[in-house]
Write a protein that holds these residues in place. Structure first.
Motif, PDB file in Angstrom:
ATOM      1  N   GLN A  81     -16.636 -30.015  19.701  1.00 55.77           N
ATOM      2  CA  GLN A  81     -17.713 -30.019  20.410  1.00 55.77           C
ATOM      3  C   GLN A  81     -17.554 -28.724  21.936  1.00 55.77           C
ATOM      4  OE1 GLN A  81     -19.889 -29.868  23.315  1.00 55.77           O
ATOM      5  NE2 GLN A  81     -20.616 -28.373  22.910  1.00 55.77           N
ATOM      6  N   PRO A  82     -16.394 -29.415  22.257  1.00 56.10           N
ATOM      7  CA  PRO A  82     -15.852 -28.123  23.588  1.00 56.10           C
ATOM      8  C   PRO A  82     -15.189 -26.513  22.982  1.00 56.10           C
ATOM      9  CG  PRO A  82     -15.208 -30.488  23.647  1.00 56.10           C
ATOM     10  CD  PRO A  82     -15.620 -30.485  22.928  1.00 56.10           C
ATOM     11  N   PHE A  83     -14.347 -26.621  22.330  1.00 55.82           N
ATOM     12  CA  PHE A  83     -13.926 -25.579  21.310  1.00 55.82           C
ATOM     13  C   PHE A  83     -15.450 -24.614  20.820  1.00 55.82           C
ATOM     14  CE2 PHE A  83     -10.959 -22.145  19.583  1.00 55.82           C
ATOM     15  CZ  PHE A  83     -11.512 -22.580  18.244  1.00 55.82           C
ATOM     16  N   LEU A  84     -15.519 -25.365  20.231  1.00 53.33           N
ATOM     17  CA  LEU A  84     -17.100 -24.313  19.254  1.00 53.33           C
ATOM     18  C   LEU A  84     -18.233 -24.033  20.330  1.00 53.33           C
ATOM     19  CD1 LEU A  84     -19.485 -23.518  17.553  1.00 53.33           C
ATOM     20  CD2 LEU A  84     -20.390 -25.646  18.009  1.00 53.33           C
ATOM     21  N   SER A  85     -18.340 -24.357  22.386  1.00 55.97           N
ATOM     22  CA  SER A  85     -18.499 -24.086  22.874  1.00 55.97           C
ATOM     23  C   SER A  85     -17.713 -22.882  23.911  1.00 55.97           C
ATOM     24  CB  SER A  85     -19.033 -24.738  24.256  1.00 55.97           C
ATOM     25  OG  SER A  85     -20.122 -25.800  23.734  1.00 55.97           O
ATOM     26  N   LEU A 140     -18.297 -19.910  21.570  1.00 53.93           N
ATOM     27  CA  LEU A 140     -20.017 -19.387  21.465  1.00 53.93           C
ATOM     28  C   LEU A 140     -20.094 -18.223  23.065  1.00 53.93           C
ATOM     29  CD1 LEU A 140     -22.582 -22.599  19.918  1.00 53.93           C
ATOM     30  CD2 LEU A 140     -21.445 -20.008  19.215  1.00 53.93           C
ATOM     31  N   ASN A 141     -19.642 -18.924  23.659  1.00 52.55           N
ATOM     32  CA  ASN A 141     -19.554 -17.976  25.344  1.00 52.55           C
ATOM     33  C   ASN A 141     -18.309 -17.275  25.523  1.00 52.55           C
ATOM     34  OD1 ASN A 141     -21.409 -19.519  26.373  1.00 52.55           O
ATOM     35  ND2 ASN A 141     -20.209 -21.361  26.573  1.00 52.55           N
ATOM     36  N   ARG A 142     -17.509 -16.735  24.212  1.00 48.51           N
ATOM     37  CA  ARG A 142     -16.709 -16.090  24.087  1.00 48.51           C
ATOM     38  C   ARG A 142     -15.967 -16.578  25.305  1.00 48.51           C
ATOM     39  NH1 ARG A 142     -19.386 -11.788  20.746  1.00 48.51           N
ATOM     40  NH2 ARG A 142     -22.091 -12.650  20.205  1.00 48.51           N
ATOM     41  N   LYS A 143     -14.909 -17.105  25.075  1.00 49.97           N
ATOM     42  CA  LYS A 143     -13.964 -18.186  25.754  1.00 49.97           C
ATOM     43  C   LYS A 143     -12.703 -17.777  24.919  1.00 49.97           C
ATOM     44  CE  LYS A 143     -16.480 -19.509  29.924  1.00 49.97           C
ATOM     45  NZ  LYS A 143     -16.732 -21.343  30.341  1.00 49.97           N
ATOM     46  N   LYS A 144     -13.307 -18.203  24.009  1.00 49.83           N
ATOM     47  CA  LYS A 144     -12.520 -18.702  22.222  1.00 49.83           C
ATOM     48  C   LYS A 144     -12.500 -17.650  21.642  1.00 49.83           C
ATOM     49  CE  LYS A 144      -9.997 -22.923  24.556  1.00 49.83           C
ATOM     50  NZ  LYS A 144      -9.382 -24.142  23.760  1.00 49.83           N
ATOM     51  N   ALA A 145     -11.139 -17.178  20.666  1.00 55.19           N
ATOM     52  CA  ALA A 145     -11.398 -16.529  19.865  1.00 55.19           C
ATOM     53  C   ALA A 145     -12.030 -17.362  18.922  1.00 55.19           C
ATOM     54  CB  ALA A 145     -10.519 -15.538  19.777  1.00 55.19           C
ATOM     55  N   VAL A 146     -12.461 -16.236  17.322  1.00 54.37           N
ATOM     56  CA  VAL A 146     -12.857 -16.740  16.422  1.00 54.37           C
ATOM     57  C   VAL A 146     -11.575 -17.113  15.917  1.00 54.37           C
ATOM     58  CG1 VAL A 146     -14.221 -16.976  14.804  1.00 54.37           C
ATOM     59  CG2 VAL A 146     -15.272 -16.420  16.728  1.00 54.37           C
ATOM     60  N   SER A 147     -10.980 -18.891  15.227  1.00 53.25           N
ATOM     61  CA  SER A 147     -10.040 -19.006  14.697  1.00 53.25           C
ATOM     62  C   SER A 147     -10.784 -18.915  13.281  1.00 53.25           C
ATOM     63  CB  SER A 147      -9.375 -20.548  14.804  1.00 53.25           C
ATOM     64  OG  SER A 147     -10.424 -21.294  14.255  1.00 53.25           O
ATOM     65  N   TRP A 148      -9.578 -18.310  12.234  1.00 57.69           N
ATOM     66  CA  TRP A 148      -9.345 -18.428  11.462  1.00 57.69           C
ATOM     67  C   TRP A 148      -9.400 -19.132   9.976  1.00 57.69           C
ATOM     68  CZ3 TRP A 148      -9.491 -13.746   8.079  1.00 57.69           C
ATOM     69  CH2 TRP A 148      -8.902 -12.484   8.986  1.00 57.69           C
ATOM     70  N   PRO A 149      -9.660 -20.557  10.018  1.00 53.39           N
ATOM     71  CA  PRO A 149     -10.006 -21.107   9.451  1.00 53.39           C
ATOM     72  C   PRO A 149     -11.954 -21.621   9.852  1.00 53.39           C
ATOM     73  CG  PRO A 149      -8.126 -21.903  10.712  1.00 53.39           C
ATOM     74  CD  PRO A 149      -8.513 -21.226  10.919  1.00 53.39           C
ATOM     75  N   LEU A 150     -12.487 -20.554  11.440  1.00 58.94           N
ATOM     76  CA  LEU A 150     -13.599 -21.307  11.244  1.00 58.94           C
ATOM     77  C   LEU A 150     -13.834 -20.269  10.755  1.00 58.94           C
ATOM     78  CD1 LEU A 150     -15.929 -22.371  12.811  1.00 58.94           C
ATOM     79  CD2 LEU A 150     -15.135 -20.955  15.222  1.00 58.94           C
ATOM     80  N   LYS A 151     -13.597 -19.030  11.183  1.00 54.60           N
ATOM     81  CA  LYS A 151     -14.294 -18.194  10.154  1.00 54.60           C
ATOM     82  C   LYS A 151     -14.324 -17.508   9.012  1.00 54.60           C
ATOM     83  CE  LYS A 151     -12.804 -13.933  13.182  1.00 54.60           C
ATOM     84  NZ  LYS A 151     -11.262 -12.832  12.976  1.00 54.60           N
ATOM     85  N   ILE A 152     -13.392 -18.818   7.998  1.00 56.63           N
ATOM     86  CA  ILE A 152     -12.908 -19.217   6.928  1.00 56.63           C
ATOM     87  C   ILE A 152     -14.835 -20.299   6.989  1.00 56.63           C
ATOM     88  CG2 ILE A 152     -12.699 -20.167   4.643  1.00 56.63           C
ATOM     89  CD1 ILE A 152      -9.854 -19.082   5.976  1.00 56.63           C
ATOM     90  N   ALA A 153     -14.673 -21.002   7.647  1.00 55.80           N
ATOM     91  CA  ALA A 153     -15.898 -22.469   7.347  1.00 55.80           C
ATOM     92  C   ALA A 153     -17.486 -21.580   7.228  1.00 55.80           C
ATOM     93  CB  ALA A 153     -15.393 -22.724   8.977  1.00 55.80           C
ATOM     94  N   ILE A 154     -17.347 -20.579   8.291  1.00 57.33           N
ATOM     95  CA  ILE A 154     -18.906 -20.206   8.891  1.00 57.33           C
ATOM     96  C   ILE A 154     -18.968 -18.801   7.469  1.00 57.33           C
ATOM     97  CG2 ILE A 154     -19.580 -18.156  10.122  1.00 57.33           C
ATOM     98  CD1 ILE A 154     -18.498 -21.217  11.496  1.00 57.33           C
ATOM     99  N   TRP A 155     -17.988 -17.839   6.450  1.00 55.45           N
ATOM    100  CA  TRP A 155     -17.861 -17.337   5.734  1.00 55.45           C
ATOM    101  C   TRP A 155     -18.687 -17.806   4.262  1.00 55.45           C
ATOM    102  CZ3 TRP A 155     -18.278 -12.099   4.177  1.00 55.45           C
ATOM    103  CH2 TRP A 155     -18.210 -12.048   3.125  1.00 55.45           C
ATOM    104  N   SER A 156     -18.054 -18.876   4.600  1.00 56.25           N
ATOM    105  CA  SER A 156     -18.324 -19.869   2.944  1.00 56.25           C
ATOM    106  C   SER A 156     -19.901 -20.035   3.408  1.00 56.25           C
ATOM    107  CB  SER A 156     -17.170 -20.988   2.637  1.00 56.25           C
ATOM    108  OG  SER A 156     -17.273 -21.776   4.006  1.00 56.25           O
ATOM    109  N   ARG A 157     -20.138 -21.261   4.400  1.00 57.55           N
ATOM    110  CA  ARG A 157     -21.020 -21.550   4.466  1.00 57.55           C
ATOM    111  C   ARG A 157     -22.067 -20.444   5.101  1.00 57.55           C
ATOM    112  NH1 ARG A 157     -17.343 -25.462   6.863  1.00 57.55           N
ATOM    113  NH2 ARG A 157     -18.483 -27.512   6.333  1.00 57.55           N
ATOM    114  N   LYS A 158     -21.935 -19.207   5.363  1.00 53.92           N
ATOM    115  CA  LYS A 158     -22.482 -18.586   5.136  1.00 53.92           C
ATOM    116  C   LYS A 158     -23.714 -18.138   4.268  1.00 53.92           C
ATOM    117  CE  LYS A 158     -26.040 -15.769   8.022  1.00 53.92           C
ATOM    118  NZ  LYS A 158     -26.895 -16.303   7.882  1.00 53.92           N
ATOM    119  N   ASN A 159     -22.407 -17.893   2.825  1.00 53.28           N
ATOM    120  CA  ASN A 159     -22.673 -17.384   2.067  1.00 53.28           C
ATOM    121  C   ASN A 159     -23.470 -18.289   0.931  1.00 53.28           C
ATOM    122  OD1 ASN A 159     -22.026 -14.534   2.473  1.00 53.28           O
ATOM    123  ND2 ASN A 159     -19.308 -15.467   1.122  1.00 53.28           N
ATOM    124  N   TYR A 160     -22.916 -19.711   1.441  1.00 52.12           N
ATOM    125  CA  TYR A 160     -23.289 -21.075   0.737  1.00 52.12           C
ATOM    126  C   TYR A 160     -24.744 -21.077   1.702  1.00 52.12           C
ATOM    127  CZ  TYR A 160     -24.179 -25.355   1.790  1.00 52.12           C
ATOM    128  OH  TYR A 160     -24.109 -27.048   2.018  1.00 52.12           O
TER     129      TYR A 160
END
Length: 194
Positions: A126-130, A133-153
């Motif tokens: 949850q801290p990483f997600l926060s 979301l607050n743009r303090k950390k970049a979106v990692s590739w694994p997270l991008k893939i998780a979002i991409w697949s879930r968004k399409n799904y």
């Protein structure tokens, strides 16, 4: 999803007899035998009982299994063509940078989850997600893939849910949300400071 395989897995994992499995599903032993031999089809009510007893996500494959097979096949063909067009557009560029944070927020809100539950579903803290979301950390590739697949799904999922009877759709969504909350609670308990 193959309903016959799901029934067998349910039976075998719980070490039930055919009679016990039939009783759990609310059908006769003969009806269950006919289903297992391919002589009879399951109603959506019985499919829902089977699905709810299995720990399967409410994904495209699960939802397609609730539709008549010809409808499901047509939808898959349409979706394959749509995904090919979408992948071609993504790989071809198409303009400015993708705003992953916006997609994460939209997906979280569509799923009706809070940040803790959503982080658990994505398999991140949850801290990483926060921080993302607050743009303090970049979106990692694994997270991008998780979002991409879930968004399409999720887009496909919503379309499929709209095709199902309203009461079945509502029940599937509620069971799926409850599973997500249970997963989040387990992860939170596991990560709780001792």
């Amino acid at each position: 999803m193959n309903w016959i395989d799901e029934i067998r897995k349910l039976r075998d994992e719980r070490q039930l007899s055919d009679a016990q499995t039939a009783a759990e599903l609310g059908v006769s032993k003969q009806f269950l035998s006919d289903v297992l031999s391919g002589k009879k089809q399951l109603s959506n009510k019985i499919k829902l009982k089977i699905w709810s007893r299995r720990e399967r996500d409410l994904d495209r494959e699960s939802l397609l299994a609730f539709l008549p097979s010809k409808v499901a096949e047509q939808l898959l063909e349409i979706d394959i063509a749509r995904e090919k067009r979408r992948a071609d557009a993504l790989l071809g560029g198409g303009g400015g940078a993708k705003d992953w944070v916006s997609d994460i927020i939209t997906l979280r809100d569509e799923r009706g989850l809070n940040n803790t539950e959503f982080a658990a579903e994505l398999g991140i803290s949850q801290p990483f997600l926060s921080d993302v979301l607050n743009r303090k950390k970049a979106v990692s590739w694994p997270l991008k893939i998780a979002i991409w697949s879930r968004k399409n799904y999720d887009l496909s999922r919503d379309s499929l849910l709209n095709l199902l009877p309203e009461d079945l759709s509502a029940e599937l969504k509620e069971i799926d949300r409850e599973r997500g909350r249970r997963r989040a609670a387990k992860i939170a308990e596991k990560n709780k400071p001792r």
